[in-house]
Scaffold this active site. Structure first.
Site, short mmCIF file in Angstrom:
data_model
loop_
_atom_site.label_atom_id
_atom_site.label_comp_id
_atom_site.label_asym_id
_atom_site.label_seq_id
_atom_site.Cartn_x
_atom_site.Cartn_y
_atom_site.Cartn_z
N GLU A 61 0.87 -1.05 -0.22
CA GLU A 61 0.05 0.05 0.20
C GLU A 61 0.98 1.24 -0.15
OE1 GLU A 61 -3.16 -0.32 -0.29
OE2 GLU A 61 -3.51 -2.36 0.55
N CYS A 104 -3.09 8.25 2.91
CA CYS A 104 -2.68 7.94 1.74
C CYS A 104 -3.79 8.32 0.57
CB CYS A 104 -2.71 6.22 1.48
SG CYS A 104 -1.68 5.77 2.74
C1 UN1 Z 1 -4.07 5.42 4.86
O1 UN1 Z 1 -4.10 6.81 4.38
O2 UN1 Z 1 -2.96 4.84 4.97
O3 UN1 Z 1 -9.55 5.84 3.74
C2 UN1 Z 1 -5.15 4.36 5.12
C3 UN1 Z 1 -9.04 6.16 4.78
C4 UN1 Z 1 -8.69 5.24 5.71
C5 UN1 Z 1 -7.60 4.65 5.40
C6 UN1 Z 1 -6.43 5.42 5.00
N1 UN1 Z 1 -9.72 4.38 6.28
O4 UN1 Z 1 -8.76 7.41 4.99
#
Ligand code: UN1
Length: 513
Positions: free
Chosen positions: A267, A301
């Site tokens: 990821e 992310c």
């Molecule tokens: C991340 O940013 O590492 O969609 C994960 C989201 C969260 C997960 C993000 N449920 O913002």
């Protein structure tokens, strides 16, 4: 006056830390006397000094997880689910202090810290249900008196490498699923957030104590630098590596895991866009944009980084956003009124100002983005989120900067908007705001968004655990969390059972002896 305000803020950090330490079983022994200094991004104060794992100890850790695997793989999956059910109960009980610790250690505002713990609880519930649903298929055999089926078996220890920005939820996505799938876990958290990792370990220990007879060595936390991750990445005893972080990290991890034929779940970076079409509900879009672009100070992310707006709306939408940004409460994440907390550290603030300088050089017009020093705790890296009007999707727009920068670009024709959305190296999350059914469907079609997540009339961040989470291209291709992401944590076995007294060969081959 300022000094007094600072003192009050840092007392708040100290008080909050003192309160969660006790509630989370973080003893003096665990959080002092070590060599890794843990600083709160809230005010830069030192919270703890944590002991690091020696790289030389990794062999023993991996051995211990392997030994645990030999037991755990034969525990019936629904019984393994019972451990995760207890973990969910312990997380419910610890939600408040763990959420606070996330705020203290990662700088997230209170509701986001608590929301992250809620995500952990949700994945535990999901995994408990899953523990009775690790289904394989029965497949029609071409041979008479034969049955073909597919079984899913535990695969072995899973190495979990996580980032600072979701210091606890990403562990739980992996750990809850891995544990019900019959796999031990070795977790290497970010060096910036070891305390939340130690707290999760203590919470899991409570669940393990109630569970009773889980094997020793089922779960390990290793604290330290890249050399620990490297030991996991290189070990054939760790068949699955789940790594969350930068594309640069993924580029280092993926070839090493592949070289030993291990499996990686990656990821990595995101560069998430929203298309705002002519029929969009603008008020709703503005709310979605502000939450997803400035939430977690742009350090998800899935944060919104690119806005691709129809030319007829660009001026109005930019004006509305600049106005909304002007009133954003920026400050200590412990203050319930705050919506924008600090960046994780000074390096992040520097990366943000470098990106804004690059954007200006590439023709961008920047609104906001300054360093904030008034009304915030001294010692934290507080910034005003930035909106940058860009003439084109230039090099800086195509790069992921982990900060609250929103690039705004315009489009004329729908196809051009899709091409822009897809015209970056990353492929995590994306969305469109439209009331036109044709556009909405085209966006989620095979010829639409190329991302792992594509939403209609909601922003790109805040994904629920029920779906598979992850993305394509430089995002790494991994899927975690819901749907059938569990399959990456198990090995698939195809079984053919002959219950006849004949030995027919497949494909009509005849081989008489
Ligand atoms: C991340 O940013 O590492 O969609 C994960 C989201 C969260 C997960 C993000 N449920 O913002």
């Amino acid at each position: 006056m300022n000094r007094m305000a600072d003192r009050m803020q840092s007392e708040t950090v100290a008080e909050a830390w003192a309160a969660c330490r006790t509630a989370l079983d973080l003893t003096d022994e665990a959080v002092s006397g070590g060599s890794l200094a843990v600083r709160s991004p809230v005010d830069g104060s030192e919270l703890a000094r944590v002991r690091q794992t020696h790289a030389g100890a990794m062999g023993g850790v991996i051995e211990s997880a392997q030994r645990a695997f030999l037991d755990w793989r034969s525990v019936p999956a629904p019984r393994r689910g019972e451990l995760v059910r207890l973990l969910g109960e312990e997380l419910r009980a610890a939600k408040e202090p763990l959420g606070t610790l996330v705020s203290l250690e990662a700088g997230k505002i209170r509701t986001e810290g608590l929301g992250e713990v809620q995500e952990m609880i949700d994945i535990c519930d999901f995994a408990v249900g899953l523990s009775r649903q690790l289904y394989g298929l029965t497949i029609a055999s071409e041979r008479p008196g034969h049955r073909m089926m597919e079984s899913w078996h535990p695969i072995g220890p899973v190495g979990v490498i996580t980032a600072f920005n979701f210091p606890v939820a990403v562990w739980s996505w992996n750990a809850a699923i891995a544990l019900v799938c019959g796999d031990p876990v070795i977790w290497k958290p970010s060096e910036k957030t070891p305390l939340t990792a130690l707290a999760c370990e203590a919470i899991l220990k409570r669940a393990l104590a109630r569970f009773g007879d889980a094997p020793e060595g089922l779960h390990h936390v290793v604290i330290g630098g890249a050399e620990l991750g490297e030991a996991l990445v290189q070990s054939p005893q760790v068949p699955v590596i789940s790594a969350t972080g930068s594309t640069r990290m993924g580029r280092a991890v993926a070839p090493q895991v592949a070289a030993r034929f291990g499996r990686s779940i990656l990821e990595l970076g995101g560069n998430n866009a929203m298309i705002v079409a002519p029929s969009a509900d603008l008020d709703m879009a503005v709310r979605a944009i502000v939450f997803s672009a400035v939430g977690t100070a742009g350090q998800r992310c899935t944060s919104l980084r690119r806005l691709i707006v129809h030319e007829t709306l660009k001026e109005e939408l930019t004006r509305k956003l600049v106005a909304a940004y002007a009133s954003l409460p920026i400050g200590s994440p412990l203050d319930p009124a705050t919506l924008v907390g600090p960046l994780i550290d000074e390096a992040a603030a520097q990366a943000m100002s470098d990106a804004l300088a690059a954007a200006r050089a590439e023709g961008g017009v920047v609104h906001g983005g300054e360093r904030v020093r008034e009304g915030v705790p001294a010692g934290g890296a507080y910034v005003a989120p930035a909106i940058v009007e860009m003439p084109a999707q230039s090099a800086i727009v195509r790069a992921e900067t982990f900060a609250p920068i929103l690039y705004v670009m315009e489009y004329e024709a729908f196809d051009e908007a899709i091409a822009m959305q897809n015209g970056v190296p990353q492929g995590l999350s994306s969305c469109i705001f439209t009331r036109d059914m044709r556009e909405a469907e085209a966006f989620v079609s095979a010829a639409g968004s190329d991302c792992g997540i594509a939403n209609v009339n909601i922003g790109p961040s805040g994904a629920e655990i029920g779906g598979a989470f992850g993305g394509e291209k430089e995002t790494g291709g991994g899927r975690e969390s819901g749907s059938d992401a569990w399959k990456a944590y198990m090995r698939r076995q195809t079984n053919t059972v002959n219950y006849s007294a004949e030995l027919p060969l497949a494909q009509g081959v005849s081989f008489e002896i």
